[in-house]
Structure formats: structure tokens, C-alpha cells
Design a protein around this motif. Sequence first.
Motif, PDB file in Angstrom:
ATOM      1  N   ALA A  88      -7.494  -8.518   4.938  1.00 23.92           N
ATOM      2  CA  ALA A  88      -8.342  -9.714   5.079  1.00 23.92           C
ATOM      3  C   ALA A  88      -9.016 -10.065   3.751  1.00 23.92           C
ATOM      4  N   GLN A  89      -9.502  -9.036   3.053  1.00 25.35           N
ATOM      5  CA  GLN A  89     -10.179  -9.276   1.764  1.00 25.35           C
ATOM      6  C   GLN A  89      -9.260  -9.963   0.771  1.00 25.35           C
ATOM      7  N   GLN A  90      -7.967  -9.678   0.856  1.00 26.27           N
ATOM      8  CA  GLN A  90      -7.026 -10.254  -0.100  1.00 26.27           C
ATOM      9  C   GLN A  90      -6.341 -11.493   0.469  1.00 26.27           C
ATOM     10  N   ASN A  91      -6.904 -12.055   1.536  1.00 24.53           N
ATOM     11  CA  ASN A  91      -6.359 -13.259   2.173  1.00 24.53           C
ATOM     12  C   ASN A  91      -4.875 -13.127   2.497  1.00 24.53           C
ATOM     13  N   HIS A 138       0.860  -1.191   0.000  1.00 26.19           N
ATOM     14  CA  HIS A 138       0.000   0.000   0.000  1.00 26.19           C
ATOM     15  C   HIS A 138       0.893   1.238   0.000  1.00 26.19           C
ATOM     16  N   THR A 182      -6.646  -3.143   7.760  1.00 26.38           N
ATOM     17  CA  THR A 182      -6.878  -4.546   8.141  1.00 26.38           C
ATOM     18  C   THR A 182      -7.991  -5.181   7.297  1.00 26.38           C
ATOM     19  N   GLU A 183      -8.989  -4.382   6.913  1.00 29.64           N
ATOM     20  CA  GLU A 183     -10.067  -4.939   6.088  1.00 29.64           C
ATOM     21  C   GLU A 183      -9.546  -5.353   4.706  1.00 29.64           C
ATOM     22  N   LYS A 184      -8.760  -4.487   4.091  1.00 33.74           N
ATOM     23  CA  LYS A 184      -8.181  -4.775   2.770  1.00 33.74           C
ATOM     24  C   LYS A 184      -7.273  -6.015   2.843  1.00 33.74           C
ATOM     25  N   ARG A 191     -14.733   2.616  10.060  1.00 33.70           N
ATOM     26  CA  ARG A 191     -15.399   1.397  10.536  1.00 33.70           C
ATOM     27  C   ARG A 191     -15.627   1.403  12.050  1.00 33.70           C
TER      28      ARG A 191
END
Lengths: 285, 285
Positions: A161-164, A136, A157-159, B64
Amino acid sequence: MTATPLYVFFRDAIVPQEKALVHVSDLAIQRGYGIFDFFKIENGHPFFLPDYLDRFYASAEVMRLKVPYDRAALTDIIYALIEKNNLPSSGIKMLLTGGYSPDGYQVVAPNLILTQQALTLPPPSQIEKGVKIITHQYVRDIPGVKTINYSMGIWLTEKIAQQNATDVLYQSAGLVSELPRSNFFIVKNDNSVWTAAGNVLRGVTRKNILGLSSHTIREGEVSLQDAYEAKEAFLTSTTKRIVPIVQIDDQVIGDGKPGAVSLGLLKELVRLEEEDVRKTAFAKK
Amino acid sequence: MTATPLYVFFRDAIVPQEKALVHVSDLAIQRGYGIFDFFKIENGHPFFLPDYLDRFYASAEVMRLKVPYDRAALTDIIYALIEKNNLPSSGIKMLLTGGYSPDGYQVVAPNLILTQQALTLPPPSQIEKGVKIITHQYVRDIPGVKTINYSMGIWLTEKIAQQNATDVLYQSAGLVSELPRSNFFIVKNDNSVWTAAGNVLRGVTRKNILGLSSHTIREGEVSLQDAYEAKEAFLTSTTKRIVPIVQIDDQVIGDGKPGAVSLGLLKELVRLEEEDVRKTAFAKK
């Protein structure tokens, strides 16, 4: 707040952790203004404590926060807290805030808070299989200082998790720097080991690795392309020591498995820690 | 902490301000993670409250953080606090933190804290004579969101004082954006008024000015060169409304005095506030 009742050093005394209550006027709450540091402890021994104290006082100075205790007094507080909590495998976080500011902006007398918690080690599978990270574009505000500002890291953290993935590597203008809570290393095809020199927090584990003589280990510019083309890559931190990285974004690193250099350096780090325990025990005699 | 005993809304109740104590595990203290907003009140009337509520909920959503009360309930809390404190000229800060995080990183149930304090207006000399500001290369982490992260702004207070300035304007890649707690406007030689569109927090005072029809008022790219060459420049904020800027770095702006357009817009802002009081009083009938 953990299940075990723990003690905290709060401003001027060791108190039960539920009493570590900060008034809302503190600049950490009002303006996210503060610094911290974190070191680990095993069986009463804080590892590489002088290095962490150096960095803590240096961070405080840059941010113009006056640590209310000198090194000797702070060291005494640390050992008193370790004895009181008696947690064999743990970490201590030293937090220094901007203090109770009357106008919510001006730095005043800082509040010092030391918390201790059981150590959460990376799961063994991360060492055995390695991890995927994403990248990033970002540079921390004042990268050489361990400020409490992790808005970006937590927001990502969301991004992640979304990208495993398990973590994120910051880059800017084609150069990589660090992860939110870790430094970053690559091993090139000639087996030389490199870590970014610019826009990074100078980690103590990073420093320990740079001091090893088994390989050519250097700090310098590391481009995103260097990272993608590396033979091996790994992240370092106080709690994680070394975790191999086997994928960055869509790019598999090397053969997609933890490499021999990374795992060899991890063994050397463990030996350095054992030596640090022996040296300190010797110094105490 | 002021001399007058004040009340604070803390998590679920209005309490005396000395009881607004946040446990050290809160993510605002641990990681500088939180958002806020701030509006002013005169004689029980919160100005432009719907705009501030819009922005508060929008900031929370991006980060969030779940606001534990809906708009109607939060509005009731605000009016209850205003009644309890009975401070004629004041401001309310709504703060939403990352909550008491077990691992010190993961966002959990946020803590909502509302504090009220007497309003500190800019000294009349700032309006009469204008102020000097300096510039600094920086973009806030997540510029559209009113996060609590002011590490850079507070860190720069020393540099501002050293240069006998009163504030700092952020710029990056030749474009100016905002001040730590204010938006920035220029008046060009053709009397058109401009404010930066990118990398800024969309201030409510900024929005009110953009809605005025007495001049051509636009948002767009404003370069540092545009700023230096402006006929007039001014900053805007909730508490300050409009403060004329008469020097940026070493460059005197216009004739070095507050300009007619800036002072005219200030009068229009005051009228807008009076209108907001009347409209709300009418809606209540």
C-alpha cells in the motif's frame, strides 16, 4: 461472514456458517498447520474440479494430513454444498487442518471445512489499465504445497500500500517465483511466454495457460532482470484469471499498457472455461 | 483437551475450555496469521512474566495485531485464570489471532485466547544422557517474532524420528540459528559460551543465560562447523530450561556426555527462578 446466510460443511455435516466453530486446540490455530484449495463456481458448475481435487489431495499427502473423505465422497459433499447455498457466481474453499491436537504439536485426525462465498472479481480497471507490483525477497516454506501460511503475504500488505502497488512478487537469488496468491508470467520480445518453474505453487490457471498452443509457452528460470525487461507481464489466479502488470518496482513494463498477448490469453482462458462447462454437461448426460 | 476440566480466557471472558471455539473466518485458520507466547507457572507464580509480556506485545506490534488489553488488564486476566484453574505446575499460552476477517486476508480486530495446561517437563534421561539432534536448512519467515507458523517444524517431525533424533537445528548459509521451539548454545574449548545472534527468536531462557556472569557468555555468529566441533552444546526453552545435546547429525559432541558447563548453567537457571519467586513475593508485600 457475509450478509447472506450461508452454509458450511464442517467436519461431518452441512451447517449454518455461524456454527463453523473450531476448537482452539486445532493445529491450524495453535501452529498454523493446515492446507487448503479454492475453486470457482458459476451456475452450479465448479470449474476444473478434478485439477483442484488433485492438488488438494497432493498437498494433504505432503503435509501428512489424511483427508477424511475419498474423492467420490468429497465430490458429493461439494455438489451438496453448491445446491444448498445456491450462489450463482462463487468460490469454495476446502480447508484441512492439523486437527484437535492433545499436545498442540502432533498432527492428529484433520478437520475438513468447506466454505463458500460470493466471488470477488478484480475491478475492470485492473484489466484495462494493468497494475503495479513490487518485489520482495522470499521463498515460501514448502512452495509446492498450498499451506495456510500467509504470514509474509499479509505482513507485506502495508509495504504494498505504501508503494501504491496492488501486489508483491517474491524473488530469491535473482530469480522470481510467484505472488502470494498468484502465479507470474512474462512475455519476451520474441512473443514467447514464460513462467517460473521453481519455488512456485502449480496453479490450475497456470497449468491451463501452459496447455495453450497459440503461443510458445514455457516454464523455466525467470530472472528479476527478465521481468524488468519483459515486453508484457501478467499474474494469474483462479479468481483473477489474468491481470496485466504494467510496472514492477520502479520499472515500467513494455509501453506501460496491458499487452496484446496477455489480453489474447485471457480470451483463450475464458473459452477454456466455457468448454469445461460443456464437457461436464456432456459427461452428465 | 486434557482430562481435568480447565478454563480458558476466550476473547472477553473466562469460559470452560470446551467453549473456546473460534469461528472458521479467523485469520489464524484461514491464513495461519497470529502470534503467541508461553510462560510457566509454579504454585501460582508466573516466572519472568514481564519478559514474556514484553515479547508478546512486541510480536503483536510487528505483525500489526492490536492486543485488546493493556499490560495491567492482561496481567489481571492472567492472575484470574491462574486462580480459577489452580494448576500447581503449568504453562499459560497467550494466543493472538488475526481476527474474524470478512475477506479472509485483511487483519481485523484480533482474538485473544489464553489457555493453561499442566507442564510437560523433559524426561530426566534427556538431562542425564543428553539428546541427538539433526540439522535442516531453513530460516523462519519473520524470525524475531513468535508467530504461530510451525509448518516446517511439524513437517520435520517425521525426519527427526527416522533419524532417531529428538529435535532439529535450523541452519542457513553455514550458520546455525535455532530449533523450532528452542534456542541453541555451544561451549567452546576455552569454556566460552555462544548462542546465535541472527535469525532467532530471543528466548527468555536465552536472555537469562546471557545475563549470567559465571562464564563468558556471548551472542554472535555460530557456524555449523563451530557446532560440530563444540566441547558441549545445549538447547534452551521455557519448559525445558537446558537440555544437553550430545550428537548433531553424525557428529558426536565433545565426549558424547552432558558437559559440566551445561549442567552448571542449568543449576544457575534454577536459582534464578527461585530468586524470581522471592522478588515477586517481596514486591507484593
